[in-house]
Scaffold this active site. Structure first.
Site, mmCIF file in Angstrom:
data_model
loop_
_atom_site.group_PDB
_atom_site.id
_atom_site.type_symbol
_atom_site.label_atom_id
_atom_site.label_comp_id
_atom_site.label_asym_id
_atom_site.label_seq_id
_atom_site.Cartn_x
_atom_site.Cartn_y
_atom_site.Cartn_z
ATOM 1 N N GLU A 170 19.727 -32.811 0.266
ATOM 2 C CA GLU A 170 20.517 -34.053 0.305
ATOM 3 C C GLU A 170 21.349 -34.265 -0.948
ATOM 4 O O GLU A 170 21.197 -35.256 -1.661
ATOM 5 C CB GLU A 170 19.604 -35.256 0.554
ATOM 6 C CG GLU A 170 18.883 -35.172 1.885
ATOM 7 C CD GLU A 170 18.159 -36.457 2.241
ATOM 8 O OE1 GLU A 170 18.018 -37.336 1.382
ATOM 9 O OE2 GLU A 170 17.750 -36.585 3.416
ATOM 10 N N GLU A 378 14.451 -32.570 8.362
ATOM 11 C CA GLU A 378 13.675 -33.811 8.229
ATOM 12 C C GLU A 378 14.053 -34.765 9.353
ATOM 13 O O GLU A 378 15.217 -34.889 9.702
ATOM 14 C CB GLU A 378 13.969 -34.551 6.910
ATOM 15 C CG GLU A 378 13.288 -34.018 5.685
ATOM 16 C CD GLU A 378 13.665 -34.781 4.418
ATOM 17 O OE1 GLU A 378 13.927 -36.004 4.499
ATOM 18 O OE2 GLU A 378 13.728 -34.149 3.355
#
Ligand code: BGP
Length: 477
Positions: A170, A378
């Site tokens: 991220e 995720e």
């Protein structure tokens, strides 16, 4: 479009779960580990929910065998975990710490013994504090070589055993929260610095991928991108335009660089006008082009709905880190877009909108624009859980994961190449800003913000449910 005959999941589909070092390991200075920026940042009062930190976390560093045994019992096909840079290089570079490498080697071997495919994330936000002190971390081009050396150490040591690798977790989140929103280390609010740090992180990523090709020629590598597909609130053309702006700025600004080594033009022009565009040096674009990934890793929690935002409109918003519904507020980029509530979606107690179809939409957009296999690295639900008579009835989590898996199945039918799915997370763990009460795991950990208690592992209802789903290859969905 809903299909009557469900497409079966591919036979080698990676049914998995994920974690990150700082959020589970604890042992923050054990066996020679150096301090990371999170070790330091969380000690400054007021930075995290109830001043929680990962000093002990859920003590995975000392309970790794027990945790892997639970994964094996569940039947996980893959486990995505991150390596703490400061266990390998306590000072970020220089002398390698063999004890750190040995810990991850034991973990990898144990996973392989149990037929669980390891997926390594090399960077999940825990930058060595020494590199922050010395040259400002991601703000200096010096990090490109230091990050590369760290990665090469891992590639050489684990490249024969581990096939799947994630470079940066991220980038859009750690850069955005670190340099614009100011809620992650280094707690800066400066858009010019943000775009520069982001550009350097992209260069570091590309260089690591370039090395990966040399050291792990048979491996697969990609980033884990925090994807939030954007919708317009209405069909008013100005709102649709706002959604296009947001999609370009929040998503393609990063993914175009990963895949094609170039920045989307609309946003580039906007930043140039504001004087906040990153500074390019000779050779940058060539290096970026070396970074093309094998797959796009996607972390998906929610979609984003936006509307038009005037030049004097909303910028900074508020985040809900307490679990008190309705305490967050909208944010935006004046002149481009602002976020707003989607009236067709419900939210979690942390105001995250629940939108399984958004995952299918996002996967299709990525498939169309980048033609890459997708790894869902995720996805999960953070909620309060209640331990009652030794059990946790988390049917809300089961519903959340089931509905997202159903949309993955639809996406497979649409022709999207999805190689695996990792839930966030396997055990409960520390949420960066939300303490221990925002739980994500299949396995409950008996601790809270104030009291570490016994850290006992207790299987939730969702544990048995996911076990069944894996065993049936998704037939039971
Ligand atoms: C992702 C991170 C994870 C994890 C997750 C849940 O952005 O990669 O590390 O924390 O979000 O977020 P939160 O802990 O804020 O609920």
């Amino acid at each position: 479009m809903h299909h009557e005959h469900k497409q079966p999941f591919p036979e080698n589909f990676l049914w998995g779960s994920a974690s990150a070092a700082y959020q589970i390991e604890g042992g923050w200075d054990q066996d020679g580990k150096g301090p990371s920026v999170w070790d330091v940042y969380t000690k400054q009062p007021g930075t995290t929910y109830m001043d929680t930190n990962g000093d002990i976390a859920v003590d995975h560093y000392n309970r790794m065998e027990e945790d892997v045994a639970l994964m094996a019992e569940m039947g996980l096909k893959t486990y995505r975990f991150s390596i703490a840079w400061t266990r390998i290089y306590p000072e970020g570079r220089g002398e390698v710490n063999e004890a750190g490498l040995a810990f991850y080697e034991r973990l990898i071997d144990l996973l392989l013994d149990n037929h669980i495919e390891p997926i390594i994330t090399v960077y999940h936000w825990d930058l060595p504090q020494a590199l922050m002190d010395e040259y400002g971390g991601w703000e200096s081009r010096k990090i490109i070589d230091d990050f590369n050396d760290y990665c090469v150490t891992l590639f050489q040591r684990f490249g024969e055993k581990v096939k799947y690798w994630v470079t940066l977790n991220e980038q859009n989140v750690f850069i955005g929260l670190g340099y614009k929103v100011g809620l992650h280390p280094p707690g800066v609010k400066d858009e010019k610095r943000m775009h520069q740090a982001n550009h350097i992180a992209s260069l570091a990523n590309a260089k690591a991928v370039e090395s990966f090709r040399k050291y792990v020629p048979n491996g697969k590598v990609g980033p884990s991108f925090a994807l939030s597909p954007v919708y317009p609130r209405t069909s008013h053309p100005e709102d649709v335009l706002a959604a296009e702006n947001a999609e370009e700025m929040m998503n393609h600004w990063y993914m175009d660089v990963y895949v094609h080594g170039k920045y989307p033009e609309v946003i580039w022009a906007h930043l140039e006008r504001k004087g906040t565009a990153p500074e390019l040096q000779e050779g940058d674009l060539e290096l970026l082009k070396q970074g093309a990934p094998d797959f796009m890793g996607i972390n998906y929690y929610q979609s984003t709905t936006v509307e038009r935002n005037p030049l004097d409109g909303v910028a900074e918003g508020k985040m809900n880190t307490t679990g008190k519904k309705g305490t967050s507020s909208d944010s935006g980029v004046p002149g481009l877009f602002k976020t707003c509530r989607n009236p067709d979606l419900t939210t979690t107690n942390w105001d995250w909108e629940i939108d399984p179809v958004g995952l299918r939409i996002g996967m299709r957009r990525i498939h169309n624009r980048y033609q890459l296999p997708i790894l869902i690295s995720e996805n999960g639900l953070g909620e309060f859980d209640k331990l009652e008579n030794g059990r946790i009835h988390d049917d809300y989590r089961i519903d959340y994961i089931a509905s997202h898996l159903q949309q993955i199945q639809e996406a497979l039918q649409d022709g999207v190449d999805v190689i695996g799915y990792c839930t966030w997370s396997f055990t409960d763990l520390l949420s960066w800003l939300n303490g221990y009460q925002k739980r994500y795991g299949f396995v409950y950990i008996d601790r809270d913000e104030k009291d570490v208690r016994n850290l006992r592992r207790i299987k939730k209802d969702s544990f048995y449910w996911y076990q069944d789903i894996i065993q049936s290859s998704g037939e039971k969905l």
